[in-house]
Motif scaffolding. Structure first.
Motif, PDB file in Angstrom:
ATOM      1  N   THR A 159      11.537   6.046  -1.648  1.00  0.00           N
ATOM      2  CA  THR A 159      10.780   4.536  -1.948  1.00  0.00           C
ATOM      3  C   THR A 159      10.575   4.119  -0.885  1.00  0.00           C
ATOM      4  N   ALA A 160      10.879   4.166   0.026  1.00  0.00           N
ATOM      5  CA  ALA A 160      10.519   3.659   1.601  1.00  0.00           C
ATOM      6  C   ALA A 160       9.668   3.698   2.443  1.00  0.00           C
ATOM      7  N   LEU A 161       9.256   5.357   2.317  1.00  0.00           N
ATOM      8  CA  LEU A 161       8.677   6.531   2.716  1.00  0.00           C
ATOM      9  C   LEU A 161       7.390   5.667   2.043  1.00  0.00           C
ATOM     10  N   GLN A 162       7.150   5.974   1.709  1.00  0.00           N
ATOM     11  CA  GLN A 162       6.016   5.716  -0.297  1.00  0.00           C
ATOM     12  C   GLN A 162       6.082   4.019   0.365  1.00  0.00           C
ATOM     13  N   ALA A 163       5.716   3.244  -0.065  1.00  0.00           N
ATOM     14  CA  ALA A 163       6.017   1.933   0.006  1.00  0.00           C
ATOM     15  C   ALA A 163       4.930   1.992   1.404  1.00  0.00           C
ATOM     16  N   ALA A 164       5.981   2.312   2.915  1.00  0.00           N
ATOM     17  CA  ALA A 164       5.420   2.297   4.145  1.00  0.00           C
ATOM     18  C   ALA A 164       4.104   3.070   4.218  1.00  0.00           C
ATOM     19  N   GLY A 165       4.407   3.785   3.481  1.00  0.00           N
ATOM     20  CA  GLY A 165       2.844   4.247   3.632  1.00  0.00           C
ATOM     21  C   GLY A 165       3.260   5.894   4.406  1.00  0.00           C
ATOM     22  N   VAL A 166       4.296   6.457   4.800  1.00  0.00           N
ATOM     23  CA  VAL A 166       4.486   7.750   5.835  1.00  0.00           C
ATOM     24  C   VAL A 166       4.574   9.397   4.716  1.00  0.00           C
ATOM     25  N   ILE A 167       4.987   8.709   3.283  1.00  0.00           N
ATOM     26  CA  ILE A 167       3.988   9.849   2.033  1.00  0.00           C
ATOM     27  C   ILE A 167       4.029   9.701   1.363  1.00  0.00           C
ATOM     28  N   ARG A 168       2.328   9.793   0.586  1.00  0.00           N
ATOM     29  CA  ARG A 168       2.190   9.989  -0.736  1.00  0.00           C
ATOM     30  C   ARG A 168       3.035   9.988  -1.764  1.00  0.00           C
TER      31      ARG A 168
END
Length: 156
Positions: A99-108
């Motif tokens: 969820t953190a990676l998604q919020a940071a825009g690292v993953i879609r």
């Protein structure tokens, strides 16, 4: 400007070609379809047809298998994570999960989980909670002083 004054740019629209409207039109008689034969008719479906010869897609043997139950992971490199930390999009002090990676825009999107690969360098001390990671990625994370927790759902 009024609504009735709006019009397209010059050349933006083009009239459709009206075929079969006399020989003077340049596309009359056969309507640009050549002469006779199956392809001159409507309702033609002959993709892969080889005139009665066994088609190549039937001559060649079948290969492979597509596992419909396979897990599909999103692959993230350590370099991308470090770039997100440098850009202040990821907070290295908190636990980083999908969820953190998604919020940071690292993953879609997270799909079936996130898998970490060792491409790039990791300088930040970071705690990760992901579905999987390569051995070299785990080594790099621990060398940087971080920790990694592999989720049980993805463990095989």
């Amino acid at each position: 400007m009024k609504l009735n004054e709006i019009k397209d740019n010059e050349g933006a629209t083009k009239n459709r070609k009206r075929v079969g409207r006399g020989i003077g039109s340049g596309s009359g008689k056969t309507g640009g379809r050549g002469v006779k034969g199956q392809k001159a008719r409507s309702g033609v479906s002959i993709n892969g047809f080889e005139g009665g010869q066994m088609p190549i897609y039937r001559r060649l043997p079948k290969r492979g298998f597509n596992n419909i139950f396979a897990s599909e992971f999103v692959v993230v490199s350590l370099g991308r994570i470090q770039a997100a930390v440098d850009a202040k999009k990821l907070d290295a002090s908190k636990t980083v999960d999908a969820t953190a990676l998604q919020a940071a825009g690292v993953i879609r999107r997270a799909k079936d989980g996130v898998r970490i690969l060792a491409d790039g360098e990791l300088k930040a001390r970071i705690a990760l909670e992901v579905a999987g990671a390569s051995k070299s990625a785990i080594e790099k994370i621990e060398k940087a002083g971080g920790s990694i927790k592999l989720l049980a759902a993805a463990a095989e």
